[in-house]
Scaffold this motif. Structure first.
Motif, PDB file in Angstrom:
ATOM      1  N   TYR A 199      15.390  -6.969  19.263  1.00 46.24           N
ATOM      2  CA  TYR A 199      15.179  -5.548  19.016  1.00 46.24           C
ATOM      3  C   TYR A 199      13.872  -5.082  19.666  1.00 46.24           C
ATOM      4  O   TYR A 199      12.798  -5.282  19.101  1.00 46.24           O
ATOM      5  N   PRO A 200      13.935  -4.459  20.835  1.00 46.88           N
ATOM      6  CA  PRO A 200      12.722  -3.868  21.425  1.00 46.88           C
ATOM      7  C   PRO A 200      12.548  -2.452  20.866  1.00 46.88           C
ATOM      8  O   PRO A 200      13.466  -1.625  20.972  1.00 46.88           O
ATOM      9  N   MET A 201      11.410  -2.155  20.263  1.00 43.35           N
ATOM     10  CA  MET A 201      11.165  -0.834  19.682  1.00 43.35           C
ATOM     11  C   MET A 201      10.722   0.097  20.817  1.00 43.35           C
ATOM     12  O   MET A 201       9.547   0.464  20.953  1.00 43.35           O
ATOM     13  N   SER A 202      11.694   0.496  21.646  1.00 39.98           N
ATOM     14  CA  SER A 202      11.391   1.269  22.850  1.00 39.98           C
ATOM     15  C   SER A 202      12.604   2.103  23.234  1.00 39.98           C
ATOM     16  O   SER A 202      13.748   1.666  23.043  1.00 39.98           O
ATOM     17  N   ASP A 203      12.332   3.284  23.826  1.00 40.72           N
ATOM     18  CA  ASP A 203      13.435   4.091  24.355  1.00 40.72           C
ATOM     19  C   ASP A 203      14.202   3.290  25.411  1.00 40.72           C
ATOM     20  O   ASP A 203      15.389   3.497  25.616  1.00 40.72           O
ATOM     21  N   PHE A 236      15.130   0.212  25.377  1.00 37.82           N
ATOM     22  CA  PHE A 236      15.513  -1.078  24.773  1.00 37.82           C
ATOM     23  C   PHE A 236      16.571  -1.805  25.595  1.00 37.82           C
ATOM     24  O   PHE A 236      16.569  -3.031  25.682  1.00 37.82           O
ATOM     25  N   HIS A 290       6.698  -3.675  21.350  1.00 42.11           N
ATOM     26  CA  HIS A 290       6.906  -4.353  20.059  1.00 42.11           C
ATOM     27  C   HIS A 290       8.362  -4.825  20.007  1.00 42.11           C
ATOM     28  O   HIS A 290       9.290  -4.016  20.070  1.00 42.11           O
TER      29      HIS A 290
END
Lengths: 202, 202
Positions: free
Chosen positions: B10-14, B16, B69
């Protein structure tokens, strides 16, 4: 009896902090019946086994309402012999369901059929671990029989079962699997992942 | 014996999707010894118990190298009686470690001490589930004794243990907990969350 969950919420967004803080308020309706503690990895919910999944459902629904792809992941546990009894965990029902497996499957199915729809589609997968019992596979196979007739069964995967459908019956099915299978007063753990708004959902 | 993991990143990014596709290449070095299948919730890794955690370490390190993150979450399992034997899962070592608990704790500690550093700090928490055995809490307490002397022990939490430190010894510790505790040929499951680049890390 001690019961609770370590819950994490993962919004796949640059604004993940904002989405998480915006969603936490959804737990307010449950706060008088839960003890809640947060650190950098997860939020601990301690409370009666019956309300853990409804509280997690409301948390994910609130985050998913942003439209962002969100995943809720949790390690849920009841009856762990290493944890102290805690009055906040007292089951709301009359205690563990000690009926034969067939009757528990029937009751679980009825509870899911009576759950409300939320309008949010989700996909979930989970593993149930009835610990310390000699017949743990009997309880797992009984639970799988219930799952297949739950209306939200998707497929069996290695190590877990996948569910999909409206968040209402999906979380109700998870809750029934957790509270109705494994020894009533025994140690049962459940590991779950629920995904909303995934761009790769079928 | 069947062993493997259902892994999610899970990349906490737009971005991802880009971060995930960019990180998947880190599994190439392991592909000849793993069977890999992906759906919308997780990626299944099937292979020898000893290489599951090194492969997951490389996947998370690759994603975390973006600075975003990222969290890796996995349900790891070996010896599940509901799964067929699979030659790809044959342990690399001489089979299960059947030695007394004290000797296994010593061996696990030595393996972690010999693991290399990666330069990436992570925090992790996990639960170990030795299934179907009457003495499952003995194995858990033995594992906890090892964890406390692993050098990456952070603290005990409800339902799980938290580790923190360099990704090298953290993943080595997870791997030792998974392969060294619980009945050697028995059913052992492990549920893990590893977090990198968290803005709320202590």
């Amino acid at each position: 009896m001690f019961s609770g969950a370590q819950v994490s919420l993962y919004p796949m967004s640059d604004d993940f902090v904002g989405v998480i803080f915006g969603a936490i308020g959804a737990l307010d309706a449950w706060r008088d019946r839960l003890r809640i503690e947060t650190d950098d990895i997860s939020t601990l919910l301690v409370g009666p086994p019956e309300i853990l999944f409804p509280a997690m459902r409301d948390l994910l629904l609130s985050a998913a309402g942003s439209g962002v792809h969100c995943v809720l992941s949790a390690a849920v546990s009841r009856g762990c012999p290493g944890e102290p009894d805690d009055p906040v965990c007292t089951p709301i029902s009359d205690g563990p369901d000690g009926r034969p497996l067939g009757e528990r499957i029937y009751a679980a199915r009825a509870a899911v059929a009576g759950s409300g729809l939320t309008g949010q589609q989700v996909a979930a997968q989970f593993s149930l671990y009835p610990l310390g019992a000699g017949h743990h596979m009997d309880e797992i196979y009984g639970c799988i029989e219930f799952l297949k007739s739950s209306g939200v069964f998707d497929r069996s995967k290695n190590f877990c079962t996948k569910l999909s459908g409206d968040a209402g019956p999906v979380f109700a099915t998870l809750s029934e699997a957790f509270t109705r299978f494994g020894a009533g007063a025994g140690h049962v753990a459940l590991d779950v992942t629920v995904s909303a708004n995934s761009p790769s959902a079928a």
